[in-house]
Write a protein that holds these residues in place. Structure first.
Motif, PDB file in Angstrom:
ATOM      1  N   ASN A 138     -19.111  19.311   9.650  1.00  0.00           N
ATOM      2  CA  ASN A 138     -20.217  19.806   8.834  1.00  0.00           C
ATOM      3  C   ASN A 138     -19.869  19.822   7.354  1.00  0.00           C
ATOM      4  O   ASN A 138     -20.727  19.588   6.503  1.00  0.00           O
ATOM      5  N   CYS A 139     -18.595  20.115   7.060  1.00  0.00           N
ATOM      6  CA  CYS A 139     -18.147  20.245   5.675  1.00  0.00           C
ATOM      7  C   CYS A 139     -16.937  19.337   5.458  1.00  0.00           C
ATOM      8  O   CYS A 139     -15.978  19.388   6.227  1.00  0.00           O
ATOM      9  N   LEU A 140     -16.977  18.545   4.391  1.00  0.00           N
ATOM     10  CA  LEU A 140     -15.912  17.583   4.114  1.00  0.00           C
ATOM     11  C   LEU A 140     -15.426  17.748   2.683  1.00  0.00           C
ATOM     12  O   LEU A 140     -16.220  17.775   1.742  1.00  0.00           O
ATOM     13  N   LEU A 180     -25.123  11.231  -0.900  1.00  0.00           N
ATOM     14  CA  LEU A 180     -26.323  11.870  -1.439  1.00  0.00           C
ATOM     15  C   LEU A 180     -26.973  12.820  -0.441  1.00  0.00           C
ATOM     16  O   LEU A 180     -27.574  13.818  -0.825  1.00  0.00           O
ATOM     17  N   ASP A 181     -26.886  12.503   0.835  1.00  0.00           N
ATOM     18  CA  ASP A 181     -27.582  13.285   1.856  1.00  0.00           C
ATOM     19  C   ASP A 181     -26.765  14.502   2.264  1.00  0.00           C
ATOM     20  O   ASP A 181     -26.189  14.554   3.351  1.00  0.00           O
ATOM     21  N   VAL A 182     -26.690  15.483   1.386  1.00  0.00           N
ATOM     22  CA  VAL A 182     -25.970  16.732   1.637  1.00  0.00           C
ATOM     23  C   VAL A 182     -26.967  17.875   1.490  1.00  0.00           C
ATOM     24  O   VAL A 182     -27.753  17.901   0.544  1.00  0.00           O
ATOM     25  N   GLN A 212     -27.725  14.828  10.697  1.00  0.00           N
ATOM     26  CA  GLN A 212     -27.988  13.722   9.784  1.00  0.00           C
ATOM     27  C   GLN A 212     -27.313  13.897   8.433  1.00  0.00           C
ATOM     28  O   GLN A 212     -27.142  12.929   7.701  1.00  0.00           O
ATOM     29  N   LYS A 213     -26.923  15.133   8.081  1.00  0.00           N
ATOM     30  CA  LYS A 213     -26.387  15.389   6.754  1.00  0.00           C
ATOM     31  C   LYS A 213     -25.183  16.317   6.821  1.00  0.00           C
ATOM     32  O   LYS A 213     -25.094  17.177   7.692  1.00  0.00           O
ATOM     33  N   PHE A 214     -24.253  16.131   5.868  1.00  0.00           N
ATOM     34  CA  PHE A 214     -23.212  17.126   5.672  1.00  0.00           C
ATOM     35  C   PHE A 214     -23.847  18.388   5.090  1.00  0.00           C
ATOM     36  O   PHE A 214     -24.797  18.317   4.313  1.00  0.00           O
ATOM     37  N   LYS A 215     -23.287  19.542   5.434  1.00  0.00           N
ATOM     38  CA  LYS A 215     -23.707  20.773   4.769  1.00  0.00           C
ATOM     39  C   LYS A 215     -23.051  20.877   3.394  1.00  0.00           C
ATOM     40  O   LYS A 215     -23.698  21.236   2.410  1.00  0.00           O
ATOM     41  N   LEU A 272     -30.701  11.569  -8.744  1.00  0.00           N
ATOM     42  CA  LEU A 272     -30.446  12.993  -8.943  1.00  0.00           C
ATOM     43  C   LEU A 272     -31.563  13.831  -8.332  1.00  0.00           C
ATOM     44  O   LEU A 272     -31.317  14.856  -7.692  1.00  0.00           O
ATOM     45  N   GLU A 273     -32.791  13.388  -8.497  1.00  0.00           N
ATOM     46  CA  GLU A 273     -33.940  14.137  -7.987  1.00  0.00           C
ATOM     47  C   GLU A 273     -33.961  14.176  -6.460  1.00  0.00           C
ATOM     48  O   GLU A 273     -34.470  15.121  -5.862  1.00  0.00           O
ATOM     49  N   LYS A 274     -33.383  13.160  -5.820  1.00  0.00           N
ATOM     50  CA  LYS A 274     -33.397  13.087  -4.359  1.00  0.00           C
ATOM     51  C   LYS A 274     -32.318  13.946  -3.713  1.00  0.00           C
ATOM     52  O   LYS A 274     -32.343  14.152  -2.497  1.00  0.00           O
ATOM     53  N   ILE A 275     -31.352  14.432  -4.487  1.00  0.00           N
ATOM     54  CA  ILE A 275     -30.273  15.240  -3.919  1.00  0.00           C
ATOM     55  C   ILE A 275     -30.824  16.593  -3.481  1.00  0.00           C
ATOM     56  O   ILE A 275     -31.391  17.337  -4.278  1.00  0.00           O
TER      57      ILE A 275
END
Length: 375
Positions: A143-145, A190-192, A167-170, A209-212
């Motif tokens: 979950n966390c890297l 980006l997918d965090v 689907q995403k890292f926390k 930046l806006e998509k983060i």
């Protein structure tokens, strides 16, 4: 009913609740217990792997792996390895051993034992100062890297072999100072969902930046404009939690005005403070934003000029920092620090500051940092 009388399926359910230390102890009890432990999936809370040179011999390194409370060390060079084991960081000499093998091969076999069908599952994975890539046979889910100072550009191999549970890292923290061009092409960066800390030049654009999604964000990019930073600031004021931090480094024009950065809806009162110099701006935001988490207390805003560089801070319990540079010669060549080192680097990179101003700036920066950290 005794443990030995339980059916294997029930024993596996019990073993699945044990931490790594308890599993190790149970595994030594009998052959049947060993088989039960080995056949049960293991999901560690935390796995940390770090490597550092030994003072005893050139080329000799120590690889330390922490799996929850269990620690194993692989110490050696070439084809001889000492393996130490222990709990809570304390070595148990009774179970130390010497192997006539390369330490990386011994370590990879240990990872294979941690894995289930080639996959290691942990909640949090920390990698620091490693000089080797991950084995192709091992995949890691977490979950966390956190990846810090991976040498010889092996960070990309670790990232490719590591995936989030969903689907995403926390949380994702990358502090790598080699060739980072490939990182911008990896979508998982980006997918965090919660926290993203990138200590390198990302070359992210305003749109990226806006998509983060992560509101707790630290990053640097010469491609971000003041308008992009403004939109991110608006999003943070609305969606950021009390403990979140926003820190962005970006470029500005020579004729940049603070009004370009702040939404017109914000009600800001400018205040005086000690050591304030021309170009500095300090005040409080009292109204003009709505936060979905109920964070509505006045926020301090602190803009300090360092020659052609500006540091803008807006915070309540935690700071928002927007680092702006109009001169790429002042752009950080290496990683940046969140607090005192940030200020130290800034005033050192400003060639126009006099020695007296630098002393005053250092005092002012220390004041701002201590205030941010104490809130």
């Amino acid at each position: 009913m005794s443990w030995s009388n339980l059916i294997v399926r029930i024993q596996q359910k019990v073993v699945g609740l044990l931490d790594y230390e308890s599993r190790c102890h149970l595994r030594t009890c009998s052959k049947d217990d060993r088989d039960v432990v080995d056949s049960t999936k293991f999901h560690a809370s935390k796995l940390k792997i770090e490597e550092f040179p030994s003072d005893m011999s050139d080329g000799k390194t120590i690889i330390r792996c922490d799996v929850d409370t269990f620690t194993i060390w692989f110490i050696g060079k070439e084809n001889i390895t000492k393996v130490d084991r222990g709990w809570n960081g304390e070595i148990n000499e009774e179970i130390s051993e010497i192997k006539q093998e390369n330490r990386y091969d011994v370590m990879n076999r240990f990872f294979e034992k941690l894995s289930h069908r080639g996959v290691i599952k942990v909640n949090s994975l920390d990698l620091e100062s490693l000089t080797f890539p991950v084995a192709d046979s091992i995949k890691i889910k977490c979950n966390c890297l956190k990846i810090i100072n991976i040498q010889d550009n092996h960070h990309m191999e670790w990232i490719r072999n590591t995936d989030p549970f969903s689907q995403k890292f926390k949380k994702l923290e990358l502090r790598c100072w080699g060739d980072t061009r490939e990182l911008s092409e990896v979508r998982k960066v980006l997918d965090v969902s919660e926290s993203l800390d990138l200590d390198y030049e990302t070359e992210f654009t305003d749109d990226e930046l806006e998509k983060i999604e992560a509101m707790n964000l630290t990053m640097s990019s010469t491609m971000i404009t003041a308008e992009g930073a403004k939109r991110r600031l608006e999003a943070f004021l609305r969606h950021g939690k009390k403990e979140d931090v926003l820190q962005i480094y970006f470029s500005i024009r020579d004729d940049f005005q603070y009004s370009e950065l702040f939404p017109q809806s914000l009600k800001i009162k400018k205040l005086k403070r000690e050591h304030e110099q021309e170009g500095d701006y300090y005040g409080k935001v009292f109204r003009g934003f709505e936060n979905i988490h109920g964070v509505d207390d006045p926020r301090e805003i602190d803009c300090i000029s360092f020659g052609l560089k500006l540091r803008q801070t807006l915070y309540r319990g935690k700071p928002i920092r927007l680092q702006m540079s109009g001169n790429l010669d002042n752009w950080p060549k290496k990683g940046f620090s969140k607090y005192n080192n940030l200020f130290e680097f800034e005033y050192k990179s400003s060639e126009k500051s006099s020695k007296k101003n630098r002393v005053q700036r250092s005092e002012s920066a220390s004041f701002g940092a201590s205030k941010s950290l104490s809130t």
